[in-house]
Write an enzyme that holds these catalytic residues in place. Structure first.
Site, mmCIF file in Angstrom:
data_model
loop_
_atom_site.group_PDB
_atom_site.id
_atom_site.type_symbol
_atom_site.label_atom_id
_atom_site.label_comp_id
_atom_site.label_asym_id
_atom_site.label_seq_id
_atom_site.Cartn_x
_atom_site.Cartn_y
_atom_site.Cartn_z
ATOM 1 N N CYS A 142 18.153 29.108 28.280
ATOM 2 C CA CYS A 142 16.847 29.717 27.973
ATOM 3 C C CYS A 142 15.759 28.685 27.696
ATOM 4 O O CYS A 142 14.585 29.030 27.628
ATOM 5 C CB CYS A 142 16.978 30.679 26.802
ATOM 6 S SG CYS A 142 18.322 31.843 27.013
ATOM 7 N N HIS A 180 10.314 32.135 23.466
ATOM 8 C CA HIS A 180 11.351 32.753 24.295
ATOM 9 C C HIS A 180 11.567 34.196 23.847
ATOM 10 O O HIS A 180 11.745 34.479 22.658
ATOM 11 C CB HIS A 180 12.639 31.930 24.172
ATOM 12 C CG HIS A 180 13.826 32.569 24.818
ATOM 13 N ND1 HIS A 180 13.768 33.188 26.052
ATOM 14 C CD2 HIS A 180 15.113 32.691 24.395
ATOM 15 C CE1 HIS A 180 14.969 33.659 26.349
ATOM 16 N NE2 HIS A 180 15.793 33.377 25.367
ATOM 17 N N ASN A 197 15.856 39.846 27.594
ATOM 18 C CA ASN A 197 15.968 38.387 27.613
ATOM 19 C C ASN A 197 16.266 37.924 29.039
ATOM 20 O O ASN A 197 17.341 38.183 29.559
ATOM 21 C CB ASN A 197 17.102 37.989 26.654
ATOM 22 C CG ASN A 197 17.337 36.498 26.595
ATOM 23 O OD1 ASN A 197 16.869 35.742 27.441
ATOM 24 N ND2 ASN A 197 18.095 36.073 25.596
HETATM 25 O O1 UT7 Z 1 18.779 33.713 24.904
HETATM 26 C C1 UT7 Z 1 19.844 33.389 24.079
HETATM 27 C C2 UT7 Z 1 19.452 33.636 22.728
HETATM 28 N N1 UT7 Z 1 20.118 34.803 22.243
HETATM 29 C C3 UT7 Z 1 19.655 35.408 21.175
HETATM 30 O O2 UT7 Z 1 18.639 35.030 20.660
HETATM 31 C C4 UT7 Z 1 20.449 36.528 20.544
HETATM 32 C C5 UT7 Z 1 20.438 36.375 19.062
HETATM 33 N N2 UT7 Z 1 21.155 37.440 18.373
HETATM 34 C C6 UT7 Z 1 20.617 38.673 18.251
HETATM 35 O O3 UT7 Z 1 19.552 38.934 18.752
HETATM 36 C C7 UT7 Z 1 21.366 39.691 17.426
HETATM 37 O O4 UT7 Z 1 22.425 39.043 16.734
HETATM 38 C C8 UT7 Z 1 21.928 40.869 18.240
HETATM 39 C C9 UT7 Z 1 20.778 41.740 18.719
HETATM 40 C C10 UT7 Z 1 22.711 40.347 19.427
HETATM 41 C C11 UT7 Z 1 22.854 41.719 17.390
HETATM 42 O O5 UT7 Z 1 22.154 42.186 16.243
HETATM 43 P P1 UT7 Z 1 22.816 42.058 14.797
HETATM 44 O O6 UT7 Z 1 21.881 42.660 13.841
HETATM 45 O O7 UT7 Z 1 23.180 40.613 14.598
HETATM 46 O O8 UT7 Z 1 24.092 42.980 14.916
HETATM 47 P P2 UT7 Z 1 25.620 42.596 14.669
HETATM 48 O O9 UT7 Z 1 26.134 41.756 15.771
HETATM 49 O O10 UT7 Z 1 25.754 42.085 13.264
HETATM 50 O O11 UT7 Z 1 26.303 44.023 14.730
HETATM 51 C C12 UT7 Z 1 26.045 45.006 13.730
HETATM 52 C C13 UT7 Z 1 26.782 46.267 14.100
HETATM 53 C C14 UT7 Z 1 28.255 46.047 14.427
HETATM 54 O O12 UT7 Z 1 28.966 47.179 13.963
HETATM 55 P P3 UT7 Z 1 29.780 47.104 12.599
HETATM 56 O O13 UT7 Z 1 30.775 45.989 12.773
HETATM 57 O O14 UT7 Z 1 28.777 46.805 11.533
HETATM 58 O O15 UT7 Z 1 30.397 48.455 12.493
HETATM 59 C C15 UT7 Z 1 28.279 46.050 15.927
HETATM 60 O O16 UT7 Z 1 29.518 46.471 16.457
HETATM 61 O O17 UT7 Z 1 26.199 46.834 15.275
HETATM 62 C C16 UT7 Z 1 27.219 47.060 16.254
HETATM 63 N N3 UT7 Z 1 26.639 46.923 17.585
HETATM 64 C C17 UT7 Z 1 26.021 47.917 18.217
HETATM 65 N N4 UT7 Z 1 25.790 49.198 17.864
HETATM 66 C C18 UT7 Z 1 25.110 49.963 18.741
HETATM 67 C C19 UT7 Z 1 26.603 45.802 18.343
HETATM 68 N N5 UT7 Z 1 25.953 46.077 19.495
HETATM 69 C C20 UT7 Z 1 25.595 47.383 19.416
HETATM 70 C C21 UT7 Z 1 24.902 48.240 20.295
HETATM 71 N N6 UT7 Z 1 24.683 49.516 19.923
HETATM 72 N N7 UT7 Z 1 24.433 47.808 21.498
#
Ligand code: UT7
Length: 315
Positions: free
Chosen positions: A113, A241, A271
């Protein structure tokens, strides 16, 4: 003193829009979760369009805006992690398709990225030693082919697209003052590649990358301001980004950036990795928010891990 300014921009995205509702029919997710965690509402996915077609289309628009002939280009760099094939490089096929001279320095560059900004920095250095003073820098991705559509944590995030810039080098222009960084790390963000034990999908530890991003973006903005000698007030647009709206908002808070100067299009494209900053720049130019006399501070971050920032001016 010597450096590049952007003379023309272009972008291209595939026709197919994939909404959050579309994805919620494929994996256990919903629009409310995706919008609140990322700001993404829809993204574009290729349905037949190739990576080369997207890059070529963006490049042609940039050449047209610049009023530049292909024969004037001395350097052509495509930043990408998702070309149509390993070889020939996308940049080599652009040489053929756009009619660039055979002695144009053409190659692909993978800094995920951060790639478009790595490529602008590289073009600036190469153009200094080139007899032709125009360069073509493209960021293009077809990430939809690298996405696991059973993994709800990643398949909602990414989209396809390309952005391009024709840049001009002059001895009496300031450098873009690029700040580049690498911290090699496989587990937090990787795409294994052909021949590996795992399928070639995007794997990401979202929270680790999020933490890396919210720490790195403000540091990168500070480093670019220091290197360029500019104050915050000298910047017309901050082009970060487009990975996640929350990361952009965190940078706004931490660096006290004026929110109206922090462009966001992540809602429409998700993204798009190396294309993200390039597409945003093109949209800002076409909106009249960037152009001659304006100054953008751009920051990329992502796989590698990599990060990059630069100050971009326009001619
Ligand atoms: O270009 C490369 C750079 N990449 C990035 O900048 C990505 C950076 N990371 C992020 O943007 C975030 O970490 C995400 C958007 C990917 C995820 O958000 P988060 O607030 O960190 O969520 P999480 O991974 O902590 O997941 C929280 C919960 C989990 O459930 P439990 O374990 O709390 O029951 C996940 O299983 O959300 C769940 N979850 C979803 N739920 C509904 C994960 N993906 C989804 C989804 N829909 N698509």
């Amino acid at each position: 003193m010597s450096g590049i300014k952007i003379r023309g921009t272009g972008s291209a995205v595939p026709a197919k829009t994939v909404t959050n509702a579309d994805l919620s029919r494929m994996v256990d997710t919903d629009d409310g979760w995706i919008v609140s965690r990322t700001g993404i509402r829809e993204r574009r996915h290729c349905r037949g369009e190739t990576h080369l077609e997207l890059c070529g289309s963006a490049a042609r628009k940039a050449l047209e805006m610049a009023g530049a002939e292909p024969s004037e280009i001395g350097v052509c760099i495509v930043a990408t992690l998702s070309p149509d094939q390993f070889t020939p490089a996308a940049a080599c096929l652009l040489q053929r398709d756009l009619g660039l001279a055979e002695d144009t320095i053409c190659f692909d560059l993978n800094a995920a990225c951060s790639g478009f900004l790595f490529a602008l920095h590289t073009a600036e250095r190469l153009l200094g030693a080139s007899s032709r003073k125009l360069g073509l820098v493209v960021g293009g991705e077809v990430l939809s082919k690298l996405m696991d559509f059973t993994d709800r944590s990643t398949c909602i995030l990414f989209g396809d697209g390309a952005g391009a810039a024709v840049v001009e080098f002059r001895e009496d222009w300031p450098s873009i003052s690029a700040v580049l960084g690498v911290r090699g790390n496989y587990p937090v963000l990787n795409i294994p590649g052909a021949g590996g034990a795992e399928p070639s999908y995007i794997h990401m530890e979202g929270q680790a990358v999020y933490k890396f991003a919210v720490e790195t973006v403000p540091k990168c903005i500070g480093a670019v301001l220091e290197k360029s000698g500019h104050a915050m007030e000298d910047i017309d647009e901050f082009v970060l980004h487009q990975a996640n709206e929350r990361i952009i908002d965190a940078a706004v808070r931490r660096c006290h950036l004026p929110p109206e100067k922090c462009y966001k299009n992540v809602a429409r494209y998700g993204n798009t990795s190396s294309a993200s900053v390039a597409i945003a720049l093109d949209e800002l130019v076409r909106l009249g928010r960037l152009g001659p006399g304006k100054r953008a501070l751009c920051v990329g971050f992502g796989g590698g891990l990599t990060w990059a920032g630069a100050v971009i001016e326009f001619t």
